[in-house]
Scaffold this active site. Sequence first.
Site, PDB file in Angstrom:
ATOM      1  N   GLN A  95      31.072 -45.259  14.095  1.00 52.66           N
ATOM      2  CA  GLN A  95      29.905 -45.028  14.951  1.00 52.66           C
ATOM      3  C   GLN A  95      29.971 -45.780  16.285  1.00 52.66           C
ATOM      4  OE1 GLN A  95      27.277 -46.594  11.765  1.00 52.66           O
ATOM      5  NE2 GLN A  95      26.123 -47.576  13.399  1.00 52.66           N
ATOM      6  N   SER A 105      20.562 -57.602  15.814  1.00 51.16           N
ATOM      7  CA  SER A 105      21.767 -58.432  15.700  1.00 51.16           C
ATOM      8  C   SER A 105      22.387 -58.619  17.073  1.00 51.16           C
ATOM      9  CB  SER A 105      22.774 -57.765  14.758  1.00 51.16           C
ATOM     10  OG  SER A 105      22.152 -57.417  13.546  1.00 51.16           O
ATOM     11  N   GLY A 136      14.937 -48.467   9.561  1.00 47.82           N
ATOM     12  CA  GLY A 136      13.950 -49.038  10.471  1.00 47.82           C
ATOM     13  C   GLY A 136      13.541 -48.061  11.565  1.00 47.82           C
ATOM     14  N   GLU A 139      15.106 -60.792  10.206  1.00 48.49           N
ATOM     15  CA  GLU A 139      13.836 -60.441   9.549  1.00 48.49           C
ATOM     16  C   GLU A 139      13.552 -58.934   9.556  1.00 48.49           C
ATOM     17  OE1 GLU A 139      14.320 -62.909  11.637  1.00 48.49           O
ATOM     18  OE2 GLU A 139      13.144 -64.691  11.102  1.00 48.49           O
ATOM     19  N   ILE A 149      10.188 -54.928  13.461  1.00 45.81           N
ATOM     20  CA  ILE A 149       9.865 -56.364  13.399  1.00 45.81           C
ATOM     21  C   ILE A 149      10.315 -56.998  14.718  1.00 45.81           C
ATOM     22  CG2 ILE A 149      10.216 -58.527  12.138  1.00 45.81           C
ATOM     23  CD1 ILE A 149       8.773 -56.353  10.499  1.00 45.81           C
ATOM     24  N   ASP A 200      15.351 -47.945  15.120  1.00 48.69           N
ATOM     25  CA  ASP A 200      16.326 -46.905  15.470  1.00 48.69           C
ATOM     26  C   ASP A 200      15.679 -45.552  15.163  1.00 48.69           C
ATOM     27  OD1 ASP A 200      19.088 -48.515  15.889  1.00 48.69           O
ATOM     28  OD2 ASP A 200      17.908 -49.449  14.319  1.00 48.69           O
ATOM     29  N   TYR A 226      24.784 -59.224   9.626  1.00 50.56           N
ATOM     30  CA  TYR A 226      24.180 -60.207  10.525  1.00 50.56           C
ATOM     31  C   TYR A 226      22.663 -60.056  10.438  1.00 50.56           C
ATOM     32  CZ  TYR A 226      24.945 -63.879  13.896  1.00 50.56           C
ATOM     33  OH  TYR A 226      25.018 -65.111  14.490  1.00 50.56           O
ATOM     34  N   HIS A 286      15.867 -56.520   9.012  1.00 49.05           N
ATOM     35  CA  HIS A 286      16.547 -56.048   7.794  1.00 49.05           C
ATOM     36  C   HIS A 286      15.799 -56.534   6.541  1.00 49.05           C
ATOM     37  CE1 HIS A 286      19.998 -56.566  10.738  1.00 49.05           C
ATOM     38  NE2 HIS A 286      20.141 -55.299  10.420  1.00 49.05           N
TER      39      HIS A 286
HETATM   40  P1  AMP Z   1      21.728 -52.300  11.713  1.00 52.69           P
HETATM   41  O1  AMP Z   1      22.291 -53.409  10.877  1.00 52.69           O
HETATM   42  O2  AMP Z   1      21.399 -52.710  13.116  1.00 52.69           O
HETATM   43  O3  AMP Z   1      22.532 -51.039  11.620  1.00 52.69           O
HETATM   44  O4  AMP Z   1      20.328 -51.959  11.081  1.00 52.69           O
HETATM   45  C1  AMP Z   1      20.193 -51.629   9.719  1.00 52.69           C
HETATM   46  C2  AMP Z   1      18.804 -51.099   9.469  1.00 52.69           C
HETATM   47  O5  AMP Z   1      17.845 -52.106   9.817  1.00 52.69           O
HETATM   48  C3  AMP Z   1      18.469 -49.873  10.332  1.00 52.69           C
HETATM   49  O6  AMP Z   1      17.753 -48.938   9.550  1.00 52.69           O
HETATM   50  C4  AMP Z   1      17.633 -50.462  11.434  1.00 52.69           C
HETATM   51  O7  AMP Z   1      16.718 -49.521  11.982  1.00 52.69           O
HETATM   52  C5  AMP Z   1      16.899 -51.557  10.700  1.00 52.69           C
HETATM   53  N1  AMP Z   1      16.434 -52.570  11.667  1.00 52.69           N
HETATM   54  C6  AMP Z   1      17.188 -53.248  12.568  1.00 52.69           C
HETATM   55  N2  AMP Z   1      16.407 -54.047  13.340  1.00 52.69           N
HETATM   56  C7  AMP Z   1      15.137 -53.854  12.919  1.00 52.69           C
HETATM   57  C8  AMP Z   1      13.875 -54.377  13.325  1.00 52.69           C
HETATM   58  N3  AMP Z   1      13.760 -55.255  14.324  1.00 52.69           N
HETATM   59  N4  AMP Z   1      12.771 -53.953  12.663  1.00 52.69           N
HETATM   60  C9  AMP Z   1      12.868 -53.046  11.655  1.00 52.69           C
HETATM   61  N5  AMP Z   1      14.029 -52.527  11.231  1.00 52.69           N
HETATM   62  C10 AMP Z   1      15.147 -52.904  11.843  1.00 52.69           C
END
Ligand code: AMP
Length: 285
Positions: free
Chosen positions: A61, A186, A147, A35, A176, A150, A32, A37
């Site tokens: 998780q 997401s 990112g 910007e 971002i 997290d 999902y 990602h």
């Molecule tokens: P997720 O799909 O939420 O597990 O995120 C996958 C990766 O994208 C992780 O390393 C997150 O930290 C990074 N990520 C998610 N949202 C953001 C954001 N707003 N800005 C920067 N990185 C992000």
Amino acid sequence: MNIVKTIKEVRENVKQWRKEGLSVGLVPTMGYLHEGHESLIKRAVAENDRVVVSVFVNPMQFGPTEDLASYPRDIDADSRLCEAAGASLIFHPEPEEMYEEGFCSFVDMTGLTNALCGLSRPVHFRGVCTVVNKLFNIVMPDKAYFGEKDAQQLAVVKRMVKDLNMDIEIVGCPIIREADGLAKSSRNTYLSPESRKQAVILSKSIFMAKQMVLDGERDAAKVKKAMVDMINTMPLADIDYVEIVDVNTMKNIDKIEGNILCAIAVNIGGEARLIDNFMLSLSNA
Ligand code: AMP
């Protein structure tokens, strides 16, 4: 760009690239894609010859009462975003591909995970460390991108790589945000229009706290109180935690100094648990 569902296919692709002497970057995601990602993928594309994006909503998780079933999924939109950003391969496995029957090996961590999100989500980091470890073993990248959104996850993965002597560079990428400051996530799609409006309080409190520290405030309790008071002005906001910790140990600090992480988790309208943070390196003078 290809989408593959099996570990075997990932390995065949990577093997071919390695034969050609190409470098490989990995961006682990749960899909999902937005910007946030995209910024990780673009950075990986800029720094590696080939980039693998994993799209996997990792059941391990999520706790039993969490949002595994409702977590948003849209692999078609994800593949368009990955292709436009320059990724070479999407790895999109089914849970059975990652966790065969009889699966019983885990990567667990102490210390860094007994804080912040690790306290509210007791099984979370065991799931993250295990799946990230598996993805590293499957792709064997030179670099992997995470990112700062997290921040605890980033610290945990960096520590895991160090402790277990993995030859992979972990690259942290900035948060971002939406135009009003809300960190892209997401999970923002869970928010009703009114909750979405009130969710801006997360970033507002983060920006305010960062400014307090930059202006010289060193009393963690004062900064946290100001944040709590601000967040509580929103009736739909229910605070999970507001903490200031040492980024290397994840232990709470009273005096703000060194490398700090100020992190918050807030439930909005009972619809979404959102997180935000800032990190600062302060001289101890
Ligand atoms: P997720 O799909 O939420 O597990 O995120 C996958 C990766 O994208 C992780 O390393 C997150 O930290 C990074 N990520 C998610 N949202 C953001 C954001 N707003 N800005 C920067 N990185 C992000």
